[in-house]
Design a protein around this motif. Structure first.
Motif, PDB file in Angstrom:
ATOM      1  N   LEU A 147       0.269   0.905 -14.035  1.00 49.13           N
ATOM      2  CA  LEU A 147       0.364   1.595 -12.749  1.00 49.13           C
ATOM      3  C   LEU A 147      -1.016   1.693 -12.123  1.00 49.13           C
ATOM      4  CD1 LEU A 147       2.267   3.100 -10.849  1.00 49.13           C
ATOM      5  CD2 LEU A 147       1.707   5.192 -12.041  1.00 49.13           C
ATOM      6  N   ASN A 148      -1.985   2.078 -12.942  1.00 46.86           N
ATOM      7  CA  ASN A 148      -3.347   2.194 -12.436  1.00 46.86           C
ATOM      8  C   ASN A 148      -3.862   0.847 -11.953  1.00 46.86           C
ATOM      9  OD1 ASN A 148      -5.832   3.317 -11.862  1.00 46.86           O
ATOM     10  ND2 ASN A 148      -6.630   2.864 -13.897  1.00 46.86           N
ATOM     11  N   HIS A 195       0.800  -1.227   0.000  1.00 50.86           N
ATOM     12  CA  HIS A 195       0.000   0.000   0.000  1.00 50.86           C
ATOM     13  C   HIS A 195       0.824   1.265   0.000  1.00 50.86           C
ATOM     14  CE1 HIS A 195      -3.268  -2.591   0.535  1.00 50.86           C
ATOM     15  NE2 HIS A 195      -2.917  -2.945   1.754  1.00 50.86           N
ATOM     16  N   SER A 232      -4.197  -2.605  -5.250  1.00 51.36           N
ATOM     17  CA  SER A 232      -3.752  -2.253  -3.910  1.00 51.36           C
ATOM     18  C   SER A 232      -4.898  -1.700  -3.076  1.00 51.36           C
ATOM     19  CB  SER A 232      -2.619  -1.239  -4.018  1.00 51.36           C
ATOM     20  OG  SER A 232      -2.312  -0.721  -2.763  1.00 51.36           O
ATOM     21  N   LYS A 233      -5.655  -0.771  -3.653  1.00 52.27           N
ATOM     22  CA  LYS A 233      -6.807  -0.191  -2.954  1.00 52.27           C
ATOM     23  C   LYS A 233      -7.781  -1.277  -2.575  1.00 52.27           C
ATOM     24  CE  LYS A 233      -7.395   4.075  -5.410  1.00 52.27           C
ATOM     25  NZ  LYS A 233      -8.256   4.667  -6.424  1.00 52.27           N
ATOM     26  N   MET A 243     -13.040   6.253  -3.403  1.00 50.83           N
ATOM     27  CA  MET A 243     -13.812   7.486  -3.383  1.00 50.83           C
ATOM     28  C   MET A 243     -14.459   7.736  -4.733  1.00 50.83           C
ATOM     29  SD  MET A 243     -11.165   9.792  -1.327  1.00 50.83           S
ATOM     30  CE  MET A 243     -12.061  11.291  -1.579  1.00 50.83           C
ATOM     31  N   VAL A 275      -2.313   0.017  -8.631  1.00 51.01           N
ATOM     32  CA  VAL A 275      -2.864   0.886  -7.601  1.00 51.01           C
ATOM     33  C   VAL A 275      -4.277   0.438  -7.245  1.00 51.01           C
ATOM     34  CG1 VAL A 275      -3.719   3.208  -7.182  1.00 51.01           C
ATOM     35  CG2 VAL A 275      -1.453   2.886  -8.102  1.00 51.01           C
ATOM     36  N   LYS A 295      -9.604  18.074 -13.335  1.00 51.73           N
ATOM     37  CA  LYS A 295      -9.901  16.991 -12.398  1.00 51.73           C
ATOM     38  C   LYS A 295      -8.863  16.961 -11.273  1.00 51.73           C
ATOM     39  CE  LYS A 295     -13.007  13.862 -12.180  1.00 51.73           C
ATOM     40  NZ  LYS A 295     -14.329  13.739 -12.774  1.00 51.73           N
ATOM     41  N   LEU A 355       1.187   3.855 -17.775  1.00 52.53           N
ATOM     42  CA  LEU A 355       0.121   4.465 -16.978  1.00 52.53           C
ATOM     43  C   LEU A 355      -0.942   3.435 -16.611  1.00 52.53           C
ATOM     44  CD1 LEU A 355      -0.677   7.965 -18.503  1.00 52.53           C
ATOM     45  CD2 LEU A 355       0.195   7.411 -16.244  1.00 52.53           C
ATOM     46  N   GLN A 356      -1.315   2.625 -17.589  1.00 54.53           N
ATOM     47  CA  GLN A 356      -2.401   1.690 -17.350  1.00 54.53           C
ATOM     48  C   GLN A 356      -2.018   0.623 -16.334  1.00 54.53           C
ATOM     49  OE1 GLN A 356      -5.223   2.416 -18.301  1.00 54.53           O
ATOM     50  NE2 GLN A 356      -4.816   3.879 -19.914  1.00 54.53           N
ATOM     51  N   THR A 413      -3.619   8.668 -10.467  1.00 55.15           N
ATOM     52  CA  THR A 413      -3.320   7.553 -11.368  1.00 55.15           C
ATOM     53  C   THR A 413      -4.582   7.097 -12.085  1.00 55.15           C
ATOM     54  OG1 THR A 413      -1.886   6.849  -9.606  1.00 55.15           O
ATOM     55  CG2 THR A 413      -2.081   5.398 -11.488  1.00 55.15           C
ATOM     56  N   PHE A 423     -15.326  10.323  -7.305  1.00 52.95           N
ATOM     57  CA  PHE A 423     -15.000  11.729  -7.537  1.00 52.95           C
ATOM     58  C   PHE A 423     -15.650  12.269  -8.793  1.00 52.95           C
ATOM     59  CE2 PHE A 423     -11.167   9.091  -7.007  1.00 52.95           C
ATOM     60  CZ  PHE A 423     -11.060   8.598  -8.277  1.00 52.95           C
ATOM     61  N   ASP A 424     -16.948  12.096  -8.897  1.00 57.35           N
ATOM     62  CA  ASP A 424     -17.552  12.881  -9.972  1.00 57.35           C
ATOM     63  C   ASP A 424     -18.533  13.894  -9.415  1.00 57.35           C
ATOM     64  OD1 ASP A 424     -17.300  10.148 -11.909  1.00 57.35           O
ATOM     65  OD2 ASP A 424     -18.347   9.902 -10.019  1.00 57.35           O
ATOM     66  N   ILE A 450      -8.565  -2.848 -18.053  1.00 60.39           N
ATOM     67  CA  ILE A 450      -7.249  -2.400 -18.503  1.00 60.39           C
ATOM     68  C   ILE A 450      -6.911  -3.041 -19.844  1.00 60.39           C
ATOM     69  CG2 ILE A 450      -4.789  -2.348 -17.937  1.00 60.39           C
ATOM     70  CD1 ILE A 450      -6.323  -0.644 -16.075  1.00 60.39           C
ATOM     71  N   ILE A 510       4.971   1.116  -5.217  1.00 60.19           N
ATOM     72  CA  ILE A 510       4.294   0.659  -6.429  1.00 60.19           C
ATOM     73  C   ILE A 510       4.894   1.335  -7.648  1.00 60.19           C
ATOM     74  CG2 ILE A 510       2.097   0.640  -7.664  1.00 60.19           C
ATOM     75  CD1 ILE A 510       0.700   0.490  -4.993  1.00 60.19           C
ATOM     76  N   PHE A 568       2.481   3.995  -2.159  1.00 62.88           N
ATOM     77  CA  PHE A 568       2.427   4.420  -3.554  1.00 62.88           C
ATOM     78  C   PHE A 568       3.807   4.467  -4.178  1.00 62.88           C
ATOM     79  CE2 PHE A 568       2.363   7.293  -7.087  1.00 62.88           C
ATOM     80  CZ  PHE A 568       1.260   6.847  -7.776  1.00 62.88           C
ATOM     81  N   MET A 600      -2.936   8.151  -5.778  1.00 60.91           N
ATOM     82  CA  MET A 600      -3.698   7.015  -6.267  1.00 60.91           C
ATOM     83  C   MET A 600      -4.847   7.489  -7.146  1.00 60.91           C
ATOM     84  SD  MET A 600      -3.575   4.101  -3.537  1.00 60.91           S
ATOM     85  CE  MET A 600      -2.058   3.600  -2.775  1.00 60.91           C
ATOM     86  N   TYR A 643      -9.609  -0.306   1.261  1.00 63.89           N
ATOM     87  CA  TYR A 643      -9.498   1.141   1.258  1.00 63.89           C
ATOM     88  C   TYR A 643     -10.744   1.689   0.604  1.00 63.89           C
ATOM     89  CZ  TYR A 643      -7.143   5.553   0.075  1.00 63.89           C
ATOM     90  OH  TYR A 643      -6.774   6.858  -0.060  1.00 63.89           O
TER      91      TYR A 643
END
Lengths: 343, 350
Positions: free
Chosen positions: A324-325, A256, A331-332, A340, A328, B338, A321-322, B312, A342-343, A309, A261, A258, B309, A337
């Motif tokens: 990594l995402n 966990h 991991s979440k 969240m 992550v 964003k 990037l993908q 990402t 976020f829109d 992905i 990772i 970052f 996170m 975890y």
């Protein structure tokens, strides 16, 4: 024109996939049902139009070549069989002119073999729809002089009218034992020493694709003439990611942190591994894990992310990037975890 | 005078300074008498091309170094003319079919069949086959790749193909299964430093190891980049001291500044300013996906772990949007907004 006499020298340098291409129908590995049906049709000398489909390396091209050889013999094959594949230009013009002309010519009844010719359209799924449409009537019109054999990986890319005119044969991925026995046969003929475990690994990394397995075997042979072949080497050949690289990624997800990772993922890409391969292997690792490292619900969620992905990657997104995402997100997910919104 | 990169490019397998196991394998392959098709993959600047040429030299000897470049014209079925540059020696040919965009299939079909159907005439040649090097194989279209499948088998007697690409994901499975996959990993920082040190000694340049290590670190495994940076530094500064700044490309600095300003102020006025920089970058031919990627990693340096996170996730999302969408600037800005939003809401919480 190529001479039919092949010097000994060039035979040596021939890829084994060509050298050990099945010479007769009986040689074709594993496709029992298909071969049995074809055997009968060959005996009756009355072939239907055929459509072979299945994943690469399962013996589609080999089978039709073997049939042709049995029907006409090696000498007559050149005149009776026309092989067109994706490397030939196969636009609608070619179908209209070249194929049509070949299809229409009648052969004399005196020669050996059945009174028709065979046109093999290899890799038919890369033909345009127009070209396929041009085939429709042609297949019916010339049915007393010519049989068509279409070969493809994805039967869905062949238009319906063509499919309905053909007898369909599905080639299934080779099962482990028949791939292995084939490899053992080649090993024996080439005088190569290879233990059973390595062959198992070869079969595993090639995923039921015999051509891949044979290619790897040949490479392994040239590189390690008299030495034993290691499991790591087989994996490396296949472009497989070494298990500890994957383990490191999963561990970094479990930490966990970052930064950890990010570093691990960067390191992973500097090693030059491919992201798609990673998806395959990380999926295997996580989904088939039965040590209780992940709960069922976590596995399900991770599988979902991997799918997402994969879609992104196939649309040409940046691998770094993908991935990594992905890590992550995993991991979440395994830390419960709170994700969240976020829109 | 040529660039240091070219001057110190290894020309034989023995000269390669890292990945010794790989060099060993390549050597055996070259001498084995049954040379397979090859697929070299790895990050850029890792030395794929260098290795390919070393292998060629191992196979054919000096002859491969006499290279001529000519332009060939191909005609499509709709009578469009295509020009492709081909570098060739008597033993090999090198093409970048992706140069001609959608028509790469034509180039592949024509060229390879041409070569494949002629046998090597030189009786003294060490090998009976010619080698075709295909650059940027991952940019080849599906059609072009499909066109190669049977050709690779059928003419295996006369040609061997060496593909060179960054990722194997976009190479179709049938091609991959016909090749020997060779992974060329990027050199580690120590290995890059080693190479730089070697060059410095040969050129009689006094430079401290600290600087070399920093150059190597900044190049992120791209050795070509490292050597070029090294050369730039020598050109610009007569005396390189321990504290000398390692220059980075302009555009990277600009993106770094964007990242800083995003973190400092989150306002619509700032977005307008960032937009100008984005336009500037795009006008200078920096591809938008690279901008996004660099910006993301620049942001990571300055923000709190929790937001990283989320950033990402957003970066991955907008990366996808960039590729499938029409106008890149929209998605870049959306990403910036964003991120600003994330920072703001995080500040409010704490």
């Amino acid at each position: 024109m190529k001479k039919s006499t092949v010097s000994k020298d060039s035979e040596d340098s021939q890829p084994w996939t060509e050298k050990y291409r099945p010479k007769s129908l009986e040689d074709v590995s594993a496709q029992e049902e298909t071969v049995a049906v074809l055997r009968k049709t060959v005996l009756s000398q009355n072939l239907p139009h055929m459509l072979f489909y299945g994943p690469p390396g399962t013996g589609k091209t080999s089978t039709i070549l073997a049939i042709a050889r049995e029907l006409y013999g090696v000498e007559n094959m050149r005149l009776r069989v026309k092989e067109l594949n994706a490397s030939d230009d196969r636009g609608i013009d070619v179908i209209r002119v070249k194929v049509k002309k070949f299809a229409r010519t009648v052969i004399s009844k005196n020669t050996r073999g059945p009174p028709y010719k065979i046109i093999i359209l290899d890799e038919a799924d890369s033909m345009t729809y127009d070209a396929q449409a041009a085939l429709r009537r042609l297949m019916e019109d010339s049915s007393n002089t010519t049989r068509f054999c279409l070969i493809c990986n994805y039967v869905t890319r062949i238009i319906e009218p063509i499919v309905s005119r053909c007898a369909q044969f599905r080639f299934k991925p080779l099962d482990t034992s028949s791939s292995k026995s084939r490899l053992e046969m080649i090993c024996a003929k080439e005088g190569m020493i290879c233990d059973s475990q390595t062959l198992d690994e070869l079969v595993r990394v090639s995923n039921g694709d015999l051509r891949t397995a044979i290619t790897y075997l040949q490479t392994a042979n040239t590189l390690f003439k008299n030495e034993m072949i290691t499991l790591e080497f087989v994996r490396e050949l296949a472009g497989f990611i070494q298990p500890d690289a994957i383990e490191q990624l999963i561990q970094s997800a479990e930490s966990h942190s970052f930064n950890k990772i990010e570093n691990t993922v960067s390191q992973f890409f500097l090693s030059g591994y491919s992201a798609v391969q990673l998806l395959f292997q990380i999926q295997d690792q996580i989904i088939y894990d039965n040590t209780g490292r992940f709960t069922e619900i976590q596995k399900a969620k991770i599988a979902m992310y991997i799918g997402e992905i994969d879609k992104y990657l196939s649309e040409g997104c940046d691998e770094h990037l993908q991935v990594l995402n992905l890590i992550v997100t995993i991991s979440k997910n395994i830390s419960n975890y709170e994700t969240m919104d976020f829109d | 005078m040529c660039l240091l990169v070219d001057k110190y490019r290894p020309t034989s397998l023995d000269q390669l300074t890292y990945h010794h196991d790989l060099s060993h394998l390549l050597k055996i392959t070259a001498h084995s008498g049954s040379f397979p098709h090859m697929l070299m993959y790895g990050p850029s600047g890792a030395g794929k091309k260098t290795r390919i040429f070393c292998v060629l030299k191992e196979l054919f000897g000096e002859g491969v170094e006499k290279i001529k470049i000519d332009q060939r014209t191909f005609v499509t079925s709709s009578n469009r003319k295509l020009d492709a540059n081909i570098a060739s020696s008597i033993y090999h040919l090198e093409v970048t079919p992706s140069d001609v965009g959608n028509y790469d299939r034509i180039v592949i079909q024509e060229l390879i069949k041409d070569v494949a159907q002629t046998q090597q005439v030189d009786l003294n040649a060490k090998q009976r086959f010619k080698v075709i090097i295909i650059n940027e194989a991952d940019a080849l279209g599906r059609d072009a790749q499909a066109a190669l499948r049977r050709t690779m088998e059928k003419y295996a007697k006369n040609i061997r193909i060496i593909f060179c690409c960054n990722v194997t994901s976009r190479i179709i499975a049938p091609i991959r299964s016909r090749c020997l996959l060779v992974r060329v990993a990027a050199p580690t920082i120590e290995e890059s430093t080693q190479v730089l040190r070697q060059i410095a000694t040969n050129e009689k340049i006094k430079i401290s190891d600290d600087v070399l290590i920093r150059i190597a670190g900044k190049s992120e495994g791209n050795l070509r980049n490292a050597i070029l940076t090294f050369e730039t530094m020598i050109m610009q500064q007569a005396n390189i001291s321990k504290t000398s700044e390692v220059p980075s490309p302009d555009w990277k600095d600009h993106i770094e500044n964007i990242a800083k300003s995003i973190i400092k102020t989150q306002s619509s006025a700032n977005i307008m300013e960032i937009r100008l920089v984005f336009y500037e970058l795009i006008n200078h031919c920096i591809p938008a996906p690279i901008i996004l990627k660099t910006l993301t990693f620049a942001l990571f340096k300055h923000v709190h772990d929790d937001i990283k996170m989320q950033i990402t996730a957003q970066a991955s999302f907008y990366d996808h949007r960039l590729r499938t969408g029409q106008k890149v600037i929209i998605h870049l800005e959306a990403f910036v907004i964003k991120v600003m939003h994330l920072i703001l809401s995080n500040n409010q919480k704490s």
